[in-house]
Structure formats: structure tokens, C-alpha cells
Design an enzyme around this catalytic site. Structure first.
Site, short mmCIF file in Angstrom:
data_model
loop_
_atom_site.label_atom_id
_atom_site.label_comp_id
_atom_site.label_asym_id
_atom_site.label_seq_id
_atom_site.Cartn_x
_atom_site.Cartn_y
_atom_site.Cartn_z
N ALA A 182 -4.61 -3.88 3.00
CA ALA A 182 -4.81 -3.86 1.39
C ALA A 182 -3.55 -3.84 0.82
CB ALA A 182 -5.68 -2.67 1.12
N ARG A 202 8.35 -4.79 -0.72
CA ARG A 202 9.71 -5.18 -0.53
C ARG A 202 10.08 -6.32 0.07
NH1 ARG A 202 10.54 0.09 3.55
NH2 ARG A 202 8.29 0.15 3.46
N ASP A 216 0.02 -5.54 9.81
CA ASP A 216 1.45 -6.38 10.01
C ASP A 216 2.19 -5.82 11.31
OD1 ASP A 216 2.12 -3.30 9.31
OD2 ASP A 216 3.67 -4.07 7.92
#
Length: 476
Positions: A22, A27, A115
């Protein structure tokens, strides 16, 4: 226990996988959702879903989506994953709170980060084995990287003890705790009962005002529940990406692993560090890949092929003994055994190149089918065309497939000859064994065995050029 009660107990799903997907990835400084950034030829999230799908006991896989939720759903819609929406992104603990209803029927959940594309199924399976053996309410997958900077640290009861007292984020570490190199990977196994019991006790007293799932370690430990930890064998397996530079490093690791897999299976890759080979590419033994080749998507290449430098092949199927000469671009096409492509040929989607056929210098095909042994060796465009076996297409031939509104088909029979610089205006059919004279514009069907010439008669005016030059001299 009654038979019915026993049946109901056995039917309770044992394990669900929940993937955190989500976040914004602030960054990274891009508009794209973090989990949709690609490494190894597919989104980060797709790698994690594929790994989760290999777990033997996982009943269902859920992805918690939020930022650009529809884009994420669309990108992985074909994987069978189920979706839970976190409309406000208020931390990883809040994400699990949003998943409460979905996970309440399971005995255990495995929480993954969307990720972390290098995570291995064996590592996760071992984590679940340890989680079960320890009888833990929470088991944390940890790692010991060379540089733990940026990661939360694992606070164990003692260095050799499996139980964990807490996870401390880097900003909150004391000077003594900064020497700890064991990090939190963000991957956890939970027993669902204790998790849901204490989930609402999470606090958001931190700089971001978010609810962190890491705080469950201290909560469960304080409540007398067991919190265990298991180190990953390879620290690289739990690497994530918070910057584009880190994404590129992950991509390089995945592609290097793919190249090594192919070479171990008998494929020769010269200068593999110069090649771009996606994770799902398959190549059979005895094929040679030269430097600076890109093999993308779900490309499949048979045995005894040679792919020369600077060619790009995406989502294609090549048979055996295929030669792709330098500088070719192939997309969503099939090439049969023994065919020769290039140099500098372009096969656009829907092209089907037959056995021993040739598609040569600066030839472009689109939805074109070339039969066995057919040849188009130079400077031609074949769009929406069917070319029979053994037919020769001369230099500069064009199939005029578009009338400004619709595409039309050109059919050329077997053993035909289409002379150089001819234009075939579709829809049109050229019969078997027919000849088309060079420089012709063909607008009507040509029967088998016929000769068609569609050009204006040549007119030669002797002395015209000399007379013109003389007039120019007089004008001066």
C-alpha cells in the site's frame, strides 16, 4: 468431539499470506507506486506473489493495497491474489487492522513486504517450520547484513536465545544497541489468535503518527506470548529498495542469477554482464547469446540458436537452430526451426516466421506469416500478409494494408516471385507460382502461374539530356 465438529476443524485454513503493497515509496521520488517498479523484467510485487505461490501450506494470498490501488490491482490481476484496501496509509500495523476480517479465519498468517523481490520460498518455508516448532505467537525473519544502517534491530533476550524482546527502529537505538547487526527484515509469521487479541493495543506515538507492526514484538512479549526470530541464510534475500539506486542493484542481482541459471543449464552467454535477461526467460542448451543482447518478458528460445549482439527479443518463441543477426528487434512473434532473421530486421507483434524462412536487412513484418523457406531479404514491409512456402519477396516490396480506416490482408501463394519495388494494395491475392514484375503496383488478384506487371510504359527520348544542358549554357 463430534464428527461434524472434527470436519469443521480440519477445514479451517491453516495459513494465509499477506503482502504489504500500500505504500507510496516517497524516497523513490517517482509517481509510480513503489511495488510496481520493475526489477528483472516485472514489478517488485509480482516477484513476491510468485514466491508466495510456491508455499505448500498457503491457502490464499492477500495484497494490501492503498496508494494508486487500482493501478496495483490491474498490474497483478492475473496472479490470483486477493486484495484488501487500506484507504488511509497509517502504517504497517494499521494495514493489518484493515485485514482483520480477511485473516480472522486462519490459524497463521505470513506477512511479506511487496518490495522484497529476492526472498526465496525455501527461506519462507523454513521460517514457518521454526514458527510452528517454537509455538510462537510471532516469528521474525532476520538477517545480518554487512551494513545494518537504516534497519530496525532485533533485541534478543541473549545472543544465542531464540526469543525476542523487541524490535527497535534505528532512530530509537541507544549507543549500546547500535553495535547490534541483526536486523528486522519486515517479514513475520503470526499466530492469528494472539495477533488479533493485541492488535488494537498498538500506539501511534511516533514522529509519523503511524501504527507499526514492529511494535507487536514488544506487545506480545509483554503479554507473556513467545516472540521468536529466525535468521535468513543469505542477507541479500531480504533486501528491499528505497531509492532508484537500490532498485538497480536488485535488478542486477536478479539478472545475474538468471544468467547463471541459464549458463548452468548449458547456454553460452558471452559477457553476461552486458546482457539484459528477464527472470522468466527460458533458453535451451547449446544456444549462444552474444554481448549486449536483451531477452525480455516470457521469451522462449530453443536449442542450437545464436542471438547476435544488439538484438532485442521480447515475448517471443524461437525454435531450434535459429540465427538472429545483429541489431534485430522481435516482439510477440514466433520463429520456427532453422529460420534466419536480420540483420536489422523488425518483427512486430503477430509475426509468424516459418521453418528455414529468411527475414533480412531492414525488413519489417507485422501480423505476417511466412511459410517454410520463404524469403524477404531486403528493405520490405509485410503487414497483415500471408506468404506461402518458397516464395521470394524482392527488395523494397510493400503490402499496402491500411486504407486509412481499416487493415486488409494480402495473400501470396507458394513458390511465387514478387519483384523488387512492387506495391501490393490489399485486400489482394497472388496465386501459387505467380510472378509480379519489378516496380509494379498490383491492385487486382493475380491467378496462379500468371505474370502481372502494373507499371507505366517506359518512354525514351534520345538526345533530350544533351539538349537540356545546351539550353542551360545559352541562358548563362
Amino acid at each position: 468431539m463430534s464428527k461434524e465438529a472434527g470436519k469443521q476443524k480440519r477445514s479451517t485454513p491453516k495459513l494465509a499470506v499477506v503482502i504489504m503493497a500500500a505504500g507510496k515509496g516517497t524516497r523513490l521520488k517517482t509517481r509510480r507506486p513503489k511495488v510496481l517498479h520493475e526489477v528483472g523484467g516485472k514489478p517488485l510485487l509480482s516477484h513476491v506473489i510468485a514466491t508466495a505461490g510456491k508455499l505448500a501450506d498457503a491457502e490464499n494470498i492477500y495484497a494490501i493495497v492503498g496508494h494508486h490501488a487500482e493501478r496495483v490491482r490491474e498490474a497483478v490481476a492475473g496472479t490470483g491474489v486477493r486484495f484488501i484496501e487500506q484507504k488511509e496509509q497509517r502504517g504497517t500495523g494499521h494495514a493489518i487492522q484493515c485485514a482483520r476480517e480477511a485473516i480472522s479465519g486462519y490459524e497463521h498468517i505470513l506477512v511479506l513486504s511487496g518490495d522484497v523481490p529476492l526472498i526465496q520460498a525455501d527461506t519462507l518455508q523454513h521460517l514457518m517450520t521454526v514458527h510452528s516448532a517454537e509455538g510462537a505467537a510471532m516469528t521474525i525473519l532476520t538477517a545480518v547484513p554487512d551494513d545494518p544502517t537504516g534497519y530496525g534491530r532485533i533485541i534478543r533476550r541473549s545472543p544465542d536465545f531464540s526469543e525476542v524482546d523487541a524490535i527497535i527502529e534505528e532512530k530509537a537505538l541507544t549507543p549500546a544497541q547500535r553495535s547490534i547487526r541483526e536486523i528486522n527484515s519486515g517479514i513475520y509469521a503470526f499466530k492469528v489468535g494472539p495477533l488479533l487479541k493485541y492488535l488494537d493495543k498498538l500506539k501511534n506515538v511516533n514522529a509519523h503518527g503511524e501504527f507499526y507492526l514492529t511494535d507487536m514484538a514488544a506487545l506480545l512479549h509483554g503479554a507473556g506470548e513467545k516472540v521468536a526470530a529466525q535468521k535468513a541464510a543469505e542477507a541479500a534475500d531480504v533486501l528491499g529498495a528505497n531509492t532508484i539506486a537500490e532498485l538497480v542493484l536488485l535488478d542486477a542481482r536478479i539478472r545475474a542469477a538468471t544468467a547463471n541459471r541459464l549458463m548452468a543449464a548449458g547456454v553460452t552467454i558471452f559477457r553476461p554482464e552486458t546482457c539484459v535477461i528477464d527472470a522468466e526467460v527460458q533458453v535451451d542448451p547449446d544456444t549462444i547469446i552474444e554481448p549486449f543482447v536483451q531477452l525480455l518478458g516470457a521469451t522462449r528460445i530453443g536449442t542450437d540458436c545464436r542471438i547476435r549482439s544488439y538484438s532485442v527479443i521480447e515475448n517471443c518463441a524461437l525454435g531450434k537452430n535459429v540465427l538472429v543477426l545483429p541489431g534485430c528487434v522481435l516482439g510477440e512473434s514466433t520463429v520456427a526451426d532453422g529460420a534466419r532473421i536480420g540483420p536489422f530486421a523488425h518483427l512486430r507483434p503477430g509475426s509468424e516466421i516459418g521453418q528455414d524462412a529468411h527475414v533480412g536487412n531492414f525488413v519489417e513484418t507485422k501480423k505476417a506469416k511466412l511459410g517454410k523457406g520463404a524469403k524477404a531479404n531486403h528493405l520490405s514491409y509485410l503487414g497483415d500478409a500471408e506468404v506461402g512456402a518458397g516464395t521470394n519477396i524482392g527488395a523494397g516490396v510493400i503490402t499496402c494494408n491500411y486504407d486509412g480506416e481499416k487493415k486488409h490482408l494480402t495473400r501470396i501463394g507458394q513458390g511465387s516471385f514478387v519483384g523488387s519495388d512492387s506495391t501490393l494494395v490489399a485486400p489482394i491475392e497472388i496465386g501459387d507460382g505467380a510472378y509480379i514484375g519489378a516496380g509494379s503496383c498490383i491492385t487486382r488478384n493475380v491467378p496462379s502461374g500468371a505474370l502481372a506487371v502494373g507499371r507505366s510504359r517506359q518512354v525514351t527520348k534520345e538526345g533530350w539530356a544533351a539538349a537540356r544542358r545546351a539550353r542551360k549554357e545559352e541562358q548563362k
